[in-house]
Scaffold this motif. Sequence first.
Motif, PDB file in Angstrom:
ATOM      1  N   SER A  84      37.147  42.619  29.060  1.00  0.00           N
ATOM      2  CA  SER A  84      36.097  42.639  30.079  1.00  0.00           C
ATOM      3  C   SER A  84      35.750  41.235  30.569  1.00  0.00           C
ATOM      4  N   SER A  85      36.255  40.205  29.892  1.00  0.00           N
ATOM      5  CA  SER A  85      35.974  38.839  30.345  1.00  0.00           C
ATOM      6  C   SER A  85      37.187  37.962  30.087  1.00  0.00           C
ATOM      7  N   LEU A  86      37.362  36.988  30.973  1.00  0.00           N
ATOM      8  CA  LEU A  86      38.571  36.168  30.961  1.00  0.00           C
ATOM      9  C   LEU A  86      38.209  34.740  31.354  1.00  0.00           C
ATOM     10  N   ALA A  87      38.661  33.769  30.548  1.00  0.00           N
ATOM     11  CA  ALA A  87      38.451  32.354  30.862  1.00  0.00           C
ATOM     12  C   ALA A  87      39.707  31.817  31.543  1.00  0.00           C
ATOM     13  N   VAL A  88      39.536  31.127  32.672  1.00  0.00           N
ATOM     14  CA  VAL A  88      40.688  30.618  33.425  1.00  0.00           C
ATOM     15  C   VAL A  88      40.563  29.116  33.645  1.00  0.00           C
ATOM     16  N   GLU A  89      41.675  28.523  34.048  1.00  0.00           N
ATOM     17  CA  GLU A  89      41.712  27.097  34.392  1.00  0.00           C
ATOM     18  C   GLU A  89      41.309  26.953  35.862  1.00  0.00           C
ATOM     19  N   GLY A  90      40.048  26.592  36.104  1.00  0.00           N
ATOM     20  CA  GLY A  90      39.535  26.565  37.470  1.00  0.00           C
ATOM     21  C   GLY A  90      40.205  25.547  38.366  1.00  0.00           C
ATOM     22  N   GLN A  91      40.770  24.482  37.790  1.00  0.00           N
ATOM     23  CA  GLN A  91      41.417  23.462  38.623  1.00  0.00           C
ATOM     24  C   GLN A  91      42.914  23.713  38.779  1.00  0.00           C
ATOM     25  N   VAL A  92      43.413  24.803  38.186  1.00  0.00           N
ATOM     26  CA  VAL A  92      44.840  25.113  38.316  1.00  0.00           C
ATOM     27  C   VAL A  92      45.029  26.470  38.994  1.00  0.00           C
ATOM     28  N   MET A  93      44.314  27.479  38.541  1.00  0.00           N
ATOM     29  CA  MET A  93      44.464  28.815  39.133  1.00  0.00           C
ATOM     30  C   MET A  93      43.974  28.803  40.577  1.00  0.00           C
ATOM     31  N   ARG A  94      44.764  29.435  41.430  1.00  0.00           N
ATOM     32  CA  ARG A  94      44.381  29.502  42.838  1.00  0.00           C
ATOM     33  C   ARG A  94      43.675  30.826  43.148  1.00  0.00           C
ATOM     34  N   VAL A  95      43.007  30.825  44.282  1.00  0.00           N
ATOM     35  CA  VAL A  95      42.136  31.943  44.644  1.00  0.00           C
ATOM     36  C   VAL A  95      42.915  33.258  44.749  1.00  0.00           C
ATOM     37  N   PHE A  96      44.194  33.223  45.169  1.00  0.00           N
ATOM     38  CA  PHE A  96      44.907  34.497  45.343  1.00  0.00           C
ATOM     39  C   PHE A  96      45.161  35.189  44.006  1.00  0.00           C
ATOM     40  N   VAL A  97      45.295  34.434  42.944  1.00  0.00           N
ATOM     41  CA  VAL A  97      45.467  35.042  41.618  1.00  0.00           C
ATOM     42  C   VAL A  97      44.128  35.615  41.136  1.00  0.00           C
ATOM     43  N   HIS A  98      43.073  34.867  41.367  1.00  0.00           N
ATOM     44  CA  HIS A  98      41.714  35.326  41.073  1.00  0.00           C
ATOM     45  C   HIS A  98      41.453  36.663  41.791  1.00  0.00           C
ATOM     46  N   HIS A  99      41.813  36.717  43.074  1.00  0.00           N
ATOM     47  CA  HIS A  99      41.622  37.943  43.860  1.00  0.00           C
ATOM     48  C   HIS A  99      42.471  39.091  43.290  1.00  0.00           C
ATOM     49  N   ALA A 100      43.708  38.799  42.890  1.00  0.00           N
ATOM     50  CA  ALA A 100      44.581  39.862  42.358  1.00  0.00           C
ATOM     51  C   ALA A 100      44.004  40.427  41.064  1.00  0.00           C
ATOM     52  N   LEU A 101      43.436  39.546  40.233  1.00  0.00           N
ATOM     53  CA  LEU A 101      42.795  40.019  38.998  1.00  0.00           C
ATOM     54  C   LEU A 101      41.593  40.904  39.319  1.00  0.00           C
ATOM     55  N   LYS A 102      40.783  40.462  40.269  1.00  0.00           N
ATOM     56  CA  LYS A 102      39.576  41.228  40.620  1.00  0.00           C
ATOM     57  C   LYS A 102      39.939  42.543  41.321  1.00  0.00           C
ATOM     58  N   THR A 103      41.048  42.541  42.042  1.00  0.00           N
ATOM     59  CA  THR A 103      41.496  43.782  42.682  1.00  0.00           C
ATOM     60  C   THR A 103      41.940  44.784  41.625  1.00  0.00           C
ATOM     61  N   ALA A 104      42.664  44.278  40.619  1.00  0.00           N
ATOM     62  CA  ALA A 104      43.156  45.167  39.557  1.00  0.00           C
ATOM     63  C   ALA A 104      42.006  45.673  38.689  1.00  0.00           C
TER      64      ALA A 104
END
Lengths: 369, 369
Positions: free
Chosen positions: A101-121
């Motif tokens: 239910s929660s995920l920590a990401v690298e904010g200075q490496v991960m781009r917005v399109f991957v963030h969006h794909a995770l939130k879409t899924a």
Amino acid sequence: MATSLAYRLAPYASVASDLDVDAVALVPGPNFMRAVQHSFSSHERPFLLVIPAHGPAAALVPNLELGSWDLVGFDGAVFDWRDQDGYNAAFAGLTKHLSISSLAVEGQVMRVFVHHALKTAQPDLTIIDAEREISALRMIKTKADIAAMQAAIDLSERALSRTLASVKLGQSEKQIEQMLVQMLFEEGADDLAFDPIVAAGDGSARPHAKARQDYNVKAGDALLIDYGARKDGFCSDITRTVFLDHVTDEGRAVYDTVLRANLAGLAVTRAGVTAHEIDDAATSVLEASPFADRIRTKTGHGLGREVHEAPYIMRGNHMILPAGTVYTNEPGLYEIGNFGVRIEDDVLVTEDGYETLTHFPKDLTVLPC
Amino acid sequence: MATSLAYRLAPYASVASDLDVDAVALVPGPNFMRAVQHSFSSHERPFLLVIPAHGPAAALVPNLELGSWDLVGFDGAVFDWRDQDGYNAAFAGLTKHLSISSLAVEGQVMRVFVHHALKTAQPDLTIIDAEREISALRMIKTKADIAAMQAAIDLSERALSRTLASVKLGQSEKQIEQMLVQMLFEEGADDLAFDPIVAAGDGSARPHAKARQDYNVKAGDALLIDYGARKDGFCSDITRTVFLDHVTDEGRAVYDTVLRANLAGLAVTRAGVTAHEIDDAATSVLEASPFADRIRTKTGHGLGREVHEAPYIMRGNHMILPAGTVYTNEPGLYEIGNFGVRIEDDVLVTEDGYETLTHFPKDLTVLPC
């Protein structure tokens, strides 16, 4: 001695636990490289390695990378996807499999399109930016890391020596940059660590100047060269500023101030010092000088797989530097329209003090040209 | 002839209007570079140019970049921030000034920490991923763009010629890569467009293989070299596969199939064709061959300031290619554990057909070594 993948992933599971999130996600970049020990690029294709706080890791891998991914020795679940099909089904499969239910990401490496794909899924997935905690695992360098960085630095310094010996009045900044780049590769660089800065005269006053085709260096110019090479995955990052043909009293005074700031930062460096204290020591020298209005940057940043990484050497950052940290000590003074001076060393923090990995002379240098 | 900044920003305002959002945001990268005609990097520092559908643009600029930003000729509001103060106040100032409720961003360029900073400053801001629409503005190349790309390609081909002439059995993939890289810079590259792929034997079966220190090329190997240079901001991206000393019947048959696929993709290329049609033409040749199970990639991608950009040449992408598009035609066949072949041209779409900007021979080549 090569370490196992499980050994290298375990610290990311601990980061997840410490942050009280269910998992950490890595995307291709320096942390991913450290974790899997193979280099991957991402471009337009999402590529994700998820390490839960508890339980086996899982990955989302572009199908065309499966052959390279085999080399990693990963035994968790892999969700691959082909260009023709798109990646949404793979994200859906991954998130269903993980059940987090929660995920920590690298904010200075991960781009917005991957963030969006995770939130879409998984629209209810909480995504937090844990760049600092995840990248902190790279802060203490191993002996092998330091050896690679030293090799990058040594070859860079050989290239700088040869370049400075070839500088002639009337050359353009761009010509000097091209000599430097060619010599870096002749000396064994795998790649540039970043686009070099070769800036003379008023250009040297712009901390991130680009070499100009149409500016020819002239007698009296400050020539600032900030550059680095990549070797076996690690970076060098060095700046020296020299004067061409002659130096004015103002140039001499500014140079002397910057050098004293650099030395003041070094003087307080030892395991246990904070980033704040180093910046404060160096910047206080600049502030006490007649050139305080020319301060434009913090003192430096960590150096390793990335040319800018933690710890950021600036006031207000009270992060403690452990032995094994490598940072850049690069105070500078810049007056727009006039000139700038920066002197940058790569510094290894040790229990007793420090070791400068850079050895290029820092005495005021006037090139005869 | 240099164009004005206002002229170059206007199309982004139109994208915002077309998408019915209040503004477009650009971060350092290829679109930013196209818009402001100066190169900036971002690293850990947010840097943002916001172009509203209506009204003047505004920017968020790291303080140490102000000297470089002056060169851009920007007359809108600038919110700068210093490392020691952090960037949240600048984001708050920017969003208050703009007074927008929706923003289109480049999902494949903007990183999550900038997304988070925007949402922190204005929690009700709707952020949409408009990578495709924003980057589509780079798809039609100008004459100057094509000239820069041709220069990058020409120097790359000279470097490849020289490298292949120097290949000897027993050299490692890494040694061959180092020769290639050095020759690229000798021939005038500004930078590598990407880490080259120099892969022989079973390595050639991994589409994104990395050159190995510990694999020495041997008689009978396929040697796949996929590489590119950057010149004046534009990229080349070329692949050739040669055989060392001799070629098996299987190698010959695979090579012939890939070459026919490459030519089939070219044959349907002209302004008005869709990306789908080109991939379909090339991939159908591969599918009709005895090697259909070795297909692992789409046919190609756009090429320009980025080595991978729109249009993506794959089935299902019914985007129409206008004259002035440059794409890579790079079909391949890969059998893991055996070998792979890829042949990649850089292709300019014209009203009447196409022009291959790459001229390196594509006939089956067996290097005597």
